[in-house]
Motif scaffolding. Structure first.
Motif, PDB file in Angstrom:
ATOM      1  N   VAL A   1       4.714  14.048   4.635  1.00 28.27           N
ATOM      2  CA  VAL A   1       5.421  14.293   3.371  1.00 28.27           C
ATOM      3  C   VAL A   1       4.534  15.049   2.388  1.00 28.27           C
ATOM      4  N   ALA A   2       3.257  14.629   2.358  1.00 28.26           N
ATOM      5  CA  ALA A   2       2.322  15.280   1.440  1.00 28.26           C
ATOM      6  C   ALA A   2       2.088  16.738   1.817  1.00 28.26           C
TER       7      ALA A   2
ATOM      8  N   GLY B   1       1.787  -9.397  20.203  1.00 25.38           N
ATOM      9  CA  GLY B   1       2.911  -8.550  19.832  1.00 25.38           C
ATOM     10  C   GLY B   1       2.924  -8.237  18.345  1.00 25.38           C
ATOM     11  N   PHE B   2       2.604  -9.229  17.520  1.00 24.47           N
ATOM     12  CA  PHE B   2       2.605  -9.004  16.070  1.00 24.47           C
ATOM     13  C   PHE B   2       1.489  -8.047  15.664  1.00 24.47           C
ATOM     14  N   VAL B   3       0.297  -8.224  16.248  1.00 23.06           N
ATOM     15  CA  VAL B   3      -0.814  -7.322  15.939  1.00 23.06           C
ATOM     16  C   VAL B   3      -0.474  -5.898  16.361  1.00 23.06           C
ATOM     17  N   ALA B   4       0.142  -5.744  17.538  1.00 21.48           N
ATOM     18  CA  ALA B   4       0.532  -4.412  18.014  1.00 21.48           C
ATOM     19  C   ALA B   4       1.568  -3.797  17.070  1.00 21.48           C
ATOM     20  N   TRP B   5       2.521  -4.602  16.604  1.00 21.78           N
ATOM     21  CA  TRP B   5       3.534  -4.103  15.676  1.00 21.78           C
ATOM     22  C   TRP B   5       2.882  -3.651  14.373  1.00 21.78           C
ATOM     23  N   CYS B   6       1.938  -4.443  13.849  1.00 17.42           N
ATOM     24  CA  CYS B   6       1.248  -4.064  12.614  1.00 17.42           C
ATOM     25  C   CYS B   6       0.533  -2.727  12.779  1.00 17.42           C
TER      26      CYS B   6
ATOM     27  N   ARG C   1       2.214   4.559  11.683  1.00 16.58           N
ATOM     28  CA  ARG C   1       3.388   5.415  11.483  1.00 16.58           C
ATOM     29  C   ARG C   1       3.605   5.676  10.003  1.00 16.58           C
ATOM     30  N   ALA C   2       3.427   4.646   9.174  1.00 14.18           N
ATOM     31  CA  ALA C   2       3.590   4.821   7.732  1.00 14.18           C
ATOM     32  C   ALA C   2       2.551   5.803   7.188  1.00 14.18           C
ATOM     33  N   ALA C   3       1.307   5.698   7.693  1.00 13.49           N
ATOM     34  CA  ALA C   3       0.256   6.613   7.250  1.00 13.49           C
ATOM     35  C   ALA C   3       0.565   8.046   7.681  1.00 13.49           C
ATOM     36  N   ALA C   4       1.054   8.201   8.912  1.00 16.83           N
ATOM     37  CA  ALA C   4       1.382   9.534   9.414  1.00 16.83           C
ATOM     38  C   ALA C   4       2.544  10.148   8.628  1.00 16.83           C
ATOM     39  N   SER C   5       3.530   9.323   8.289  1.00 14.74           N
ATOM     40  CA  SER C   5       4.681   9.812   7.510  1.00 14.74           C
ATOM     41  C   SER C   5       4.243  10.252   6.133  1.00 14.74           C
TER      42      SER C   5
ATOM     43  N   ASP D   1       0.837  -1.194   0.000  1.00 12.06           N
ATOM     44  CA  ASP D   1       0.000   0.000   0.000  1.00 12.06           C
ATOM     45  C   ASP D   1       0.871   1.243   0.000  1.00 12.06           C
ATOM     46  N   ALA D   2       0.243   2.383  -0.280  1.00  7.54           N
ATOM     47  CA  ALA D   2       0.972   3.651  -0.221  1.00  7.54           C
ATOM     48  C   ALA D   2       1.528   3.889   1.181  1.00  7.54           C
ATOM     49  N   ALA D   3       0.776   3.445   2.190  1.00 10.12           N
ATOM     50  CA  ALA D   3       1.245   3.516   3.581  1.00 10.12           C
ATOM     51  C   ALA D   3       1.264   2.100   4.135  1.00 10.12           C
ATOM     52  N   ASP D   4       2.394   1.442   3.989  1.00 11.24           N
ATOM     53  CA  ASP D   4       2.510   0.032   4.364  1.00 11.24           C
ATOM     54  C   ASP D   4       3.803  -0.186   5.133  1.00 11.24           C
TER      55      ASP D   4
END
Length: 287
Positions: A286-287, A267-272, A278-282, A145-148
């Motif tokens: 940037v935009a 832990g994996f769900v929390a990491w996802c 964070r990717a969406a916020a970044s 995805d664009a934010a992945d």
């Protein structure tokens, strides 16, 4: 791209309306099954498709349905086929295994409306879901995805090995139910052994997809569903603790596996969640 500049059907990541409607159709049946199995496990022979004893077996089947409710709810509402696609092969195998188990043990089932619904659903669902999976498959663009976020190789391999191990154990319970009856953590019948084996197959098929797909967005929903099921199983072990056979080594092993599984999957769900947010916020920054 088409001549009009719109994305072509292949790789557009679209979930077709028919796929969404099938998901919407399935959800009420899962909800009703959950209510019956959790609230009235000792009356399963009267209200459900067959008498399930002890209640702990009913709870474990209900936990799979609970995860299924979340999964199909997201199929009906989420954007992006790739976000749910790896759940479809697992559903096909699970439903197909339950159909086989049903046909092998028809004498154990009640002659009531619930069994008619059960048989109809499992005689059709694996084939319908398989067709939808095949039709939808080309729509996965195969790119993040664009934010992945990318799942690290060691995590993917580790979770895949866990899933494959659980799948293998479930396969033994399904193929050799009499053997499973002799060592399981609570009393089983050949039918409930095969049903639980089918339940265990779900995580194996889902996790195996980690070997070729590293997108966090592809597994976020699936592991949310699995974590929900695991949490329900953990609560079931507390509610059905009187059914546990503590003289069998499998009992502490199963409980230990559940505790570790909750930690790893949580832990994996929390990491996802953290990585994708964070990717969406970044991307917004940037935009």
């Amino acid at each position: 791209m088409t001549s009009a500049g719109r994305p072509s059907k292949a790789g557009d990541d679209r979930i077709l309306p028919v796929t969404r409607w099938v998901a919407v159709f399935i959800i009420p049946f899962l909800v009703v099954a959950d209510v019956l199995l959790y609230a009235f496990p000792t009356r399963a022979g009267e209200l459900f498709a067959w008498a399930i004893a002890p209640p702990l077996s009913a709870y474990l089947l209900a936990s799979a349905y609970l995860g299924g409710v979340w999964f199909f709810l997201r199929v009906a509402t989420v954007r992006g086929w790739h976000r749910v696609r790896h759940g479809f092969p697992a559903i096909v195998l699970f439903a197909g295994a339950l159909l086989v188990a049903t046909l092998l043990h028809l004498d154990r089932f009640s002659h009531n409306l619930s069994f008619g619904v059960w048989l109809t659903l499992y005689a059709t669902t694996p084939f319908i879901i398989a067709v939808l999976a095949v039709v939808q498959a080309p729509r996965d663009p195969g790119i993040p995805d664009a934010a992945d976020a990318v799942i690290a190789g060691f995590a993917r391999i580790g979770l895949a090995l866990i899933g494959i191990s659980v799948f293998a154990f479930g396969a033994i319970m399904f193929a050799a139910p009499e053997f499973a009856v002799s060592f399981w953590a609570w009393k089983l019948t050949p039918l409930t052994s095969q049903v639980l084996g089918a339940v265990l197959s779900l995580t194996g098929v889902v996790n195996a997809a980690l070997l070729w797909d590293s997108r966090a967005s592809s597994f976020r929903i699936l592991f949310q569903a699995q974590l929900l099921s695991l949490s329900a199983i953990a609560l079931s072990l507390i509610a059905g603790r009187d059914d546990l056979l503590w003289d069998r080594p499998m009992t502490p092993i199963f409980i230990g596996v559940m505790v570790v599984g909750l930690g790893l999957y949580g832990g994996f769900v929390a990491w996802c969640e953290f990585s994708l947010r964070r990717a969406a916020a970044s991307r917004v920054t940037v935009a």
